[in-house]
Structures are given as C-alpha cells and as structure tokens.
Design a protein around this motif. Structure first.
Motif, PDB file in Angstrom:
ATOM      1  N   LEU A 180      29.564  42.452  56.368  1.00 55.79           N
ATOM      2  CA  LEU A 180      31.072  41.378  56.303  1.00 55.79           C
ATOM      3  C   LEU A 180      31.744  40.496  57.549  1.00 55.79           C
ATOM      4  N   LYS A 181      31.976  41.151  58.275  1.00 54.10           N
ATOM      5  CA  LYS A 181      32.405  40.655  59.369  1.00 54.10           C
ATOM      6  C   LYS A 181      32.423  39.152  59.883  1.00 54.10           C
ATOM      7  N   ASP A 182      33.658  38.352  59.032  1.00 54.53           N
ATOM      8  CA  ASP A 182      33.874  37.022  58.911  1.00 54.53           C
ATOM      9  C   ASP A 182      32.420  36.108  58.020  1.00 54.53           C
ATOM     10  N   ALA A 183      33.225  36.599  56.860  1.00 55.62           N
ATOM     11  CA  ALA A 183      32.674  36.604  55.925  1.00 55.62           C
ATOM     12  C   ALA A 183      33.364  36.144  54.920  1.00 55.62           C
ATOM     13  N   LYS A 184      33.157  35.001  53.528  1.00 57.53           N
ATOM     14  CA  LYS A 184      34.201  34.663  52.854  1.00 57.53           C
ATOM     15  C   LYS A 184      33.955  35.461  51.797  1.00 57.53           C
ATOM     16  N   VAL A 185      35.766  36.457  51.661  1.00 60.24           N
ATOM     17  CA  VAL A 185      36.162  37.042  50.553  1.00 60.24           C
ATOM     18  C   VAL A 185      36.362  36.608  49.246  1.00 60.24           C
ATOM     19  N   GLY A 186      36.106  36.637  48.051  1.00 54.86           N
ATOM     20  CA  GLY A 186      36.859  36.025  47.583  1.00 54.86           C
ATOM     21  C   GLY A 186      38.225  37.183  46.746  1.00 54.86           C
ATOM     22  N   ILE A 187      39.584  35.995  46.847  1.00 54.69           N
ATOM     23  CA  ILE A 187      39.939  37.090  45.875  1.00 54.69           C
ATOM     24  C   ILE A 187      40.944  36.897  44.856  1.00 54.69           C
ATOM     25  N   SER A 188      42.182  37.469  44.162  1.00 52.29           N
ATOM     26  CA  SER A 188      42.337  36.026  42.572  1.00 52.29           C
ATOM     27  C   SER A 188      43.533  34.985  43.509  1.00 52.29           C
ATOM     28  N   ILE A 241      46.387  34.601  46.499  1.00 52.50           N
ATOM     29  CA  ILE A 241      47.089  34.332  47.827  1.00 52.50           C
ATOM     30  C   ILE A 241      48.074  35.612  47.458  1.00 52.50           C
ATOM     31  N   GLY A 242      48.091  37.279  48.095  1.00 50.88           N
ATOM     32  CA  GLY A 242      49.108  37.796  48.427  1.00 50.88           C
ATOM     33  C   GLY A 242      48.927  38.637  47.048  1.00 50.88           C
ATOM     34  N   SER A 243      47.212  38.903  46.765  1.00 50.93           N
ATOM     35  CA  SER A 243      47.089  39.549  45.341  1.00 50.93           C
ATOM     36  C   SER A 243      46.574  40.946  46.071  1.00 50.93           C
ATOM     37  N   GLY A 244      46.721  41.792  45.202  1.00 48.02           N
ATOM     38  CA  GLY A 244      45.856  43.371  45.852  1.00 48.02           C
ATOM     39  C   GLY A 244      44.618  42.786  46.275  1.00 48.02           C
ATOM     40  N   SER A 245      44.061  42.321  45.893  1.00 51.49           N
ATOM     41  CA  SER A 245      42.375  41.855  46.641  1.00 51.49           C
ATOM     42  C   SER A 245      42.884  41.208  47.535  1.00 51.49           C
ATOM     43  N   TYR A 246      43.590  40.689  47.840  1.00 49.69           N
ATOM     44  CA  TYR A 246      43.946  39.654  49.919  1.00 49.69           C
ATOM     45  C   TYR A 246      44.377  41.086  50.070  1.00 49.69           C
ATOM     46  N   VAL A 247      45.462  41.427  50.058  1.00 50.69           N
ATOM     47  CA  VAL A 247      45.987  42.344  50.525  1.00 50.69           C
ATOM     48  C   VAL A 247      45.172  43.590  51.336  1.00 50.69           C
ATOM     49  N   MET A 248      44.052  43.870  50.471  1.00 52.93           N
ATOM     50  CA  MET A 248      43.107  44.801  51.264  1.00 52.93           C
ATOM     51  C   MET A 248      42.076  44.315  51.929  1.00 52.93           C
ATOM     52  N   GLY A 249      41.667  42.960  51.984  1.00 52.66           N
ATOM     53  CA  GLY A 249      40.120  42.516  52.792  1.00 52.66           C
ATOM     54  C   GLY A 249      41.280  42.790  54.250  1.00 52.66           C
ATOM     55  N   PHE A 250      42.949  43.106  54.269  1.00 54.23           N
ATOM     56  CA  PHE A 250      43.485  42.921  55.696  1.00 54.23           C
ATOM     57  C   PHE A 250      43.414  45.101  55.792  1.00 54.23           C
ATOM     58  N   PRO A 272      40.460  38.229  58.855  1.00 56.19           N
ATOM     59  CA  PRO A 272      39.789  37.539  59.696  1.00 56.19           C
ATOM     60  C   PRO A 272      38.085  37.596  58.891  1.00 56.19           C
ATOM     61  N   PHE A 273      38.900  36.985  57.695  1.00 53.73           N
ATOM     62  CA  PHE A 273      37.929  36.450  56.280  1.00 53.73           C
ATOM     63  C   PHE A 273      38.367  34.992  56.316  1.00 53.73           C
ATOM     64  N   ALA A 274      37.463  34.594  55.576  1.00 57.51           N
ATOM     65  CA  ALA A 274      37.646  33.100  54.795  1.00 57.51           C
ATOM     66  C   ALA A 274      38.178  33.807  53.268  1.00 57.51           C
ATOM     67  N   PRO A 275      39.230  33.440  52.793  1.00 52.83           N
ATOM     68  CA  PRO A 275      40.219  33.638  52.270  1.00 52.83           C
ATOM     69  C   PRO A 275      39.298  32.600  51.012  1.00 52.83           C
ATOM     70  N   VAL A 276      38.757  33.215  49.872  1.00 51.24           N
ATOM     71  CA  VAL A 276      38.555  32.003  48.500  1.00 51.24           C
ATOM     72  C   VAL A 276      39.454  32.488  47.495  1.00 51.24           C
ATOM     73  N   VAL A 277      40.387  31.454  47.064  1.00 53.54           N
ATOM     74  CA  VAL A 277      41.114  31.716  45.912  1.00 53.54           C
ATOM     75  C   VAL A 277      40.823  31.592  44.512  1.00 53.54           C
ATOM     76  N   LEU A 278      40.243  32.500  43.629  1.00 52.24           N
ATOM     77  CA  LEU A 278      39.027  32.798  42.027  1.00 52.24           C
ATOM     78  C   LEU A 278      39.817  32.998  41.354  1.00 52.24           C
ATOM     79  N   SER A 279      40.590  33.450  41.267  1.00 49.47           N
ATOM     80  CA  SER A 279      41.925  33.578  40.123  1.00 49.47           C
ATOM     81  C   SER A 279      41.927  35.009  39.568  1.00 49.47           C
ATOM     82  N   THR A 280      40.180  34.789  38.646  1.00 45.90           N
ATOM     83  CA  THR A 280      40.263  36.056  38.161  1.00 45.90           C
ATOM     84  C   THR A 280      39.091  36.985  38.964  1.00 45.90           C
TER      85      THR A 280
END
Length: 256
Positions: A65-73, A75-84, A100-108
């Motif tokens: 997963l290094k340098d991968a695109k991470v889906g998050i609900s 910015i600042g959500s649990g799914s975002y924080v857990m990336g760190f 160190p991932f490219a975050p993709v905001v997807l809401s749900t």
C-alpha cells in the motif's frame, strides 16, 4: 455531534475518541469550551479492516500500500487519521501532517466500496465487523487490519454540567444508568446478540464474535489522561491537532 453541542441542542454525546480530541484542539479563533471529556464507554481499541477491490491482485498485504490512493470519508475523519497510524506503524511517515498516501474523499461507506472496485481509490479502512459482510459476500477484499492505539469510545458533556467539586446530579444519574445498562447487556448475551443483529445488521455469528472483542467500562465515569495523550500524539503527527494543545484541559472529569 460537535456542532450540536456548540449549538446547545444536546448536552452529552458518545463518540470516537479521536473525533472528540481533535474537536477540542481545533479552536479556529474561538477559545470557548463547548464540551469536555467526562466518561469512558469502551476500554478496548477499535479494529479497522483494510480493504481493496476484489480484482486487485497487485494488492495482497499492507506492504503493497505504500504510495497508494487511500479512500476516506472526509479530511480529519477516523478513516483519514488511521492512514497516519498505518503509515507510522510501517515507518512510512516522514513529515508530520503529510499523509504518505494520496487521500480520495468519498463521504460514505458505500462510495468507498465502489471506489476500490473502479480504481478511484486503492484501499480504505473501516470498522472490521461493519466491513465483514462485504468481505464475506465478495464485494470487497480484505488485506489486513489495524487497531487504534487508544480505547475507542468516550463520553463528553457540556461544561455547564460540570462543577469544580463534583459533577451535576444529571451526569451522576446518567453514569449510573449507563453502568446498569452495561451490566445488563453483559449478563444477557443472547439478548445482546439479538439486539446487535437487528440494530447493526450483523449476522448472529458476527455479533457473537464482536462481543468477544469488546470490553465495556465497568464504571464509565472519568477519562484517563494517558488515553488523551496517545490520541493527541497521533493527531499531532497528522497535523490535525496543534502541538501546543492543552491536553489536560480537555478532561472535565479525570479517571480515578
């Protein structure tokens, strides 16, 4: 819930630890304390499943997963924080506040599941048992898991309910009622499984397994300072919480 506390629509809330701590640390020019940490609902950390698309044969483990695109609900959500948290465990976190991932905001959650199957995102993290039914039916593929470094659910209350010497009688009664409810829940496992199945749409087997992983507080009153410190450290690494945040000031009722 934070906005509802700010607006005075509610006096008490139960939510994820990192959300409460982040909200207390982000002042945005407003020094008013709209809520404080007063109770511990769950003693155990939250398990986040790491999921990807079913056809992603190139992604089979966390190491991929290094340098991968991470889906998050968001910015600042649990799914975002857990990336760190994930990056920190893998020694991928080089600069505080820089994921160190490219975050993709997807809401749900539904959008996250769709995104990993159409390559909008490479992976996402969501609560294990909520994700499990979609792993089981082949909608998404599970490639790992990660736990929060802190216990997962805390109770907050408006400062108007807290005095220097003792808490408001309403808080005292609420703590006693929650303690009584937890005792009933734990002493009636079949009833608890039935409730979880109907309320959370878990299978009976998953509900029973989930119960084995969760430790509720025997007494919910109070919050331990070390839990706040662990949470804050991660949020500071994520650039969500300022380094000079007053951590002790976040606790309205300390754990005895």
């Amino acid at each position: 819930m934070i906005q509802a506390l700010k607006d005075g629509d509610i006096d008490v809330g139960i939510g994820l630890t990192e959300g409460w701590v982040a909200g207390l640390g982000k002042k945005d020019g407003d020094d008013t304390e709209y809520y404080l940490l007063v109770g511990t609902y769950v003693e155990t950390p939250l398990c986040w499943a790491i999921s990807t698309g079913v056809t992603r044969d190139d992604l089979t483990s966390i190491a991929d997963l290094k340098d991968a695109k991470v889906g998050i609900s968001r910015i600042g959500s649990g799914s975002y924080v857990m990336g760190f948290v994930l990056a920190d465990t893998q020694s991928w976190l080089q600069t505080p506040g820089q994921l160190p991932f490219a975050p993709v905001v997807l809401s749900t959650f539904a959008n996250l599941r769709t995104a990993v199957n159409n390559n909008t995102a490479d992976f996402f993290m969501w609560e294990h048992y909520t994700s499990k039914r979609y792993h089981d039916d082949g909608s998404i593929k599970r490639i790992g898991e990660i736990y929060t470094p802190w216990s997962s659910w805390k109770i907050v209350a408006s400062p108007s309910l807290i005095n220097d010497n003792d808490n408001d009688k309403r808080l005292h009664d609420m703590f006693a009622s929650i303690d009584k409810g937890i005792a009933h829940f734990e002493s009636h496992p079949e009833e608890a499984v039935g409730y979880i199945c109907s309320a959370l749409d878990y299978t009976e087997q998953d509900a029973a397994e989930w119960l084995k992983t969760v430790k509720f507080a025997k007494s919910v009153r109070g919050v331990a300072s070390d839990v706040v410190e662990k949470t804050a450290s991660c949020l500071q690494n994520a650039g969500i919480l300022p380094n000079d945040a007053n951590l002790q000031g976040m606790i309205g009722i300390p754990r005895e």
